[in-house]
Design an enzyme around this catalytic site. Structure first.
Site, PDB file in Angstrom:
ATOM      1  N   ASN A 162       0.852  -1.182   0.000  1.00 50.31           N
ATOM      2  CA  ASN A 162       0.000   0.000   0.000  1.00 50.31           C
ATOM      3  C   ASN A 162       0.887   1.230   0.000  1.00 50.31           C
ATOM      4  OD1 ASN A 162      -2.878  -1.114   0.440  1.00 50.31           O
ATOM      5  ND2 ASN A 162      -1.596  -2.219   1.911  1.00 50.31           N
ATOM      6  N   GLU A 163       1.132   1.723  -1.186  1.00 51.05           N
ATOM      7  CA  GLU A 163       2.068   2.830  -1.370  1.00 51.05           C
ATOM      8  C   GLU A 163       1.391   4.157  -1.015  1.00 51.05           C
ATOM      9  OE1 GLU A 163       5.039   2.206  -1.771  1.00 51.05           O
ATOM     10  OE2 GLU A 163       5.450   0.689  -3.292  1.00 51.05           O
ATOM     11  N   PRO A 164       2.179   5.243  -0.911  1.00 47.80           N
ATOM     12  CA  PRO A 164       1.591   6.545  -0.628  1.00 47.80           C
ATOM     13  C   PRO A 164       0.395   6.825  -1.536  1.00 47.80           C
ATOM     14  CG  PRO A 164       3.963   6.722  -0.610  1.00 47.80           C
ATOM     15  CD  PRO A 164       3.640   5.311  -1.008  1.00 47.80           C
ATOM     16  N   SER A 166      -2.565   5.468  -0.803  1.00 51.59           N
ATOM     17  CA  SER A 166      -3.565   4.422  -0.539  1.00 51.59           C
ATOM     18  C   SER A 166      -4.601   4.922   0.476  1.00 51.59           C
ATOM     19  CB  SER A 166      -2.890   3.182   0.049  1.00 51.59           C
ATOM     20  OG  SER A 166      -1.962   2.659  -0.860  1.00 51.59           O
TER      21      SER A 166
END
Ligand code: F6R
Length: 642
Positions: A162-164, A166
């Site tokens: 869950n990258e920036p 999300s």
């Protein structure tokens, strides 16, 4: 709302945090918690539903679980697992797949039912992914939800993938990986271009539903993001900050990953401190940087308003503290890294005697010497010391394949031009070409190619060291055996490396050793190289008198400089010296433009070196010291203090 935090010391921390002395102790504690959960479920005749992570962080947790299974009878028969994520696309039998990772580190060694293992499927056609993700999610829910989720944290602040950006209520889905995440994975894949751009990951919402969440992080490289996750504002820029909203989360850290938390980094802001020399220096340097005021201009009010009133009362008046720190900083600066002959050395970093020293610069790879301390290297040689350089490893993994071919072509053509038979060389060249056509990312080269690549780097190192002013007989290639063994086996024994290093040192009997002091990556070549020197010196110190007069100076590699308050020798460089250093770095042609292993920094090595040393000079300037073009920094390793 998270649990109430009643401690002043942890006032900035928005989640519960446990800090352990080292990753192994922390991993054993986490494994024990998992084992306790599995056993308590067994007693109730229930299943334990675990959410698992991959990556470097949980490896020792899994190793401990395997040990508990083998030695203490911990059974996994009642365990059902769901892994957080998998690259997409990804074949399960591929070297880099998380299926391979989990099998190798855990599942192959315990009695888990294979049907109870769930890892997102990286082989699905795109149009099936949505339904698949929904079903993954439903399966977890149908089993009553995750009892415990273990997490690592990426340097982007991702949990799972869950990258920036999300959302906190995100579910299992296909995502695009952040560039930094792909760069961090590039070593596993043999280059960033081979890292998939996508992954299937559980969502933040999925993770959130777990009844217990343990986020682990080790080593200094994680310290910055860990601070943001724990003390920062909740924001999708750092997805791990969403964990602050959970009642069931705990961060488990080692001291290095925790080092930037307020209670460790600037403890005076949250508690009374023991004001020893080091803490005073750190605090005053911090105050000067924070207020952007030179040390000598800091006032009593500045101290009082920034958590340093206790220091002002105990050790003040502040004017005296300021002068003391100013002098300490001033005394780290020297243009004489081998000591200044005939000068009072009571306030200088190095001794004046002997005026001509024997210095050994250990360079883990063939270019660390000039990249990290090229200016100091050149100065030592210019000032007439007997400087030796010892290249510890061949660095033969970091040369492009086509460069290697080019050099074999050159060798063949040259030999042919001299009327010498080239049959063998031509056969070797053909084999190499054939091998390279089918070479998989990260596959180990043939011995011949490794030799060619090592020789390319050897030639560059000689050119660099000669440029710095060394005679050929002072250039040593150790080719330490651990470096090549590591490519074939994980079992390591460093005895030969230590012996070889002891012999070299015994021959030279140096007054000074310069060594790469990067300890952030415990498996990294730099750390291993330091440990070898350290062990060699420790053993020699038991019998050899010269070792008592041998000082060890540490320099830092490409990624991270010492903090200002730690620096014990600061060697300023003039603009001309910066240029000379740049030209020494340029001799490493195989590393120019785009190196094979750029690490997590897109800049070329010479740019990194210049920006870093300029930054140190700027920071010294800000403290009220003289203004220099660049500064190379060193810290002394003291065996007496171990
Ligand atoms: C792994 C995962 C990632 C990692 C994170 C840290 O399944 O989902 O979030 O936990 O990238 O990786 P390491 O542990 O390799 O530093």
């Amino acid at each position: 709302m998270a649990r109430l935090n009643l401690l002043e010391e942890t006032r900035f921390e928005k989640v519960p945090v446990s800090v352990y002395s080292d990753p192994t102790t922390a991993s054993i504690a986490v494994a024990q918690r998992i084992a306790d959960l599995i056993r308590s479920k067994q007693e109730k005749g229930e299943q334990a539903i675990l959410g698992l992570a991959t990556g470097a962080t949980p490896v020792n947790v899994y190793a401990e679980l395997v040990r508990l299974h083998k030695e203490e009878g911990l059974s996994f028969k009642n365990v059902i697992t769901f892994n957080l994520d998998e690259y997409y696309p990804m074949q399960p039998d591929s070297e880099q797949s998380y299926v391979t990772f989990m099998n190798r580190n855990l599942f192959n060694h315990v009695d888990i039912e294979r049907g109870n293992v769930h890892i997102p499927d990286g082989t699905l056609p795109m149009e099936e992914i949505h339904d698949y993700c929904l079903a993954y999610e439903q399966k977890i829910t149908a089993l009553g939800g995750l009892d415990l989720q273990v997490l690592g944290i990426g340097r982007t602040g991702h949990i799972g993938f869950n990258e920036p950006g999300s959302a906190p209520n995100s579910g299992t889905r296909l995502v695009t990986l952040d560039d930094l995440t792909r760069r961090d994975a590039s070593r596993d894949f043999g280059g960033k271009e081979n890292v998939p751009t996508k992954a299937i990951t559980m969502g933040i919402g999925t993770i959130f539903k777990a009844r217990e969440i343990i986020l682990m992080a080790w080593n200094e490289k994680k310290a910055e993001i860990v601070k943001k996750a724990i003390e920062g504002e909740i924001s999708s820029d750092v997805p791990a900050t969403y964990l602050q909203l959970s009642e069931n989360v705990e961060f488990v850290l080692d001291v290095d990953a925790a080092s930037q938390l307020t209670r460790f980094d600037t403890p005076w802001l949250v508690k009374d401190c023991v004001w020893d020399r080091r803490t005073i220096k750190k605090a005053v340097v911090w105050l000067s940087h924070t207020l952007k005021k030179p040390v000598l201009k800091l006032t009593e009010d500045d101290y009082n308003n920034n958590g340093m009133a206790q220091l002002a009362t105990e050790k003040g008046p502040v004017y005296h503290i300021n002068i003391d720190i100013f002098n300490q900083l001033q005394h780290t600066i020297t243009g004489w890294p081998g000591g200044k002959p005939n000068a009072d050395d009571s306030q200088r970093p190095e001794r004046r005697e002997p005026s001509k020293k024997r210095s050994v610069i250990f360079s883990p790879h063939p270019d660390d010497d000039v990249i990290s301390m090229g200016g100091t290297f050149i100065r030592l040689a210019d000032q007439g010391h007997e400087v030796h350089v010892a290249y510890q490893t061949s660095g033969n993994t970091a040369v492009w394949d086509d460069d290697a071919l080019r050099f074999v072509e050159f060798a063949t053509d040259f030999v042919k031009s001299q009327g010498i038979d080239t049959q063998k060389l031509e056969a070797l060249y053909k084999d190499a070409r054939r091998f390279l056509v089918d070479k998989k990312p990260n596959q180990v080269d043939t011995p011949e190619l490794l030799t060619v690549k090592g020789l390319i780097r050897k030639g560059e190192a000689i050119a660099g060291a000669r440029f710095a002013g060394l005679p050929d007989e002072n250039i040593h290639f150790q080719n330490l055996p651990f470096y090549d063994h590591g490519k074939y086996s994980k079992e390591q024994d460093y005895e030969d490396d230590i012996q070889q290093t002891m012999e070299l040192l015994q021959r030279i009997k140096p007054h000074q050793i310069f060594a790469a002091g990067d300890f952030a990556d415990p498996h990294g070549t730099h750390k291993v190289c330091f440990d070898i020197i350290h062990n060699a010196m420790k053993r020699l110190r038991e019998t050899e008198a010269w070792t008592q007069d041998c000082w060890v100076w540490l320099y830092r590699g490409a990624w991270h400089e010492f903090e200002i308050h730690e620096i014990e020798m600061a060697v300023p460089l003039s603009p001309q010296e910066v240029l000379r250093k740049r030209h020494a770095i340029f001799k490493h042609q195989s590393q120019k433009d785009v190196p094979v292993f750029p690490g997590d920094d897109a800049r070329e090595f010479w740019v990194r070196a210049e920006e870093r040393t300029r930054e140190t000079a700027r920071l010294y300037d800000g403290l009220g010291m003289a203004e220099y073009e660049a500064i190379e920094a060193f810290v002394r390793w003291k065996f007496e203090e171990e």
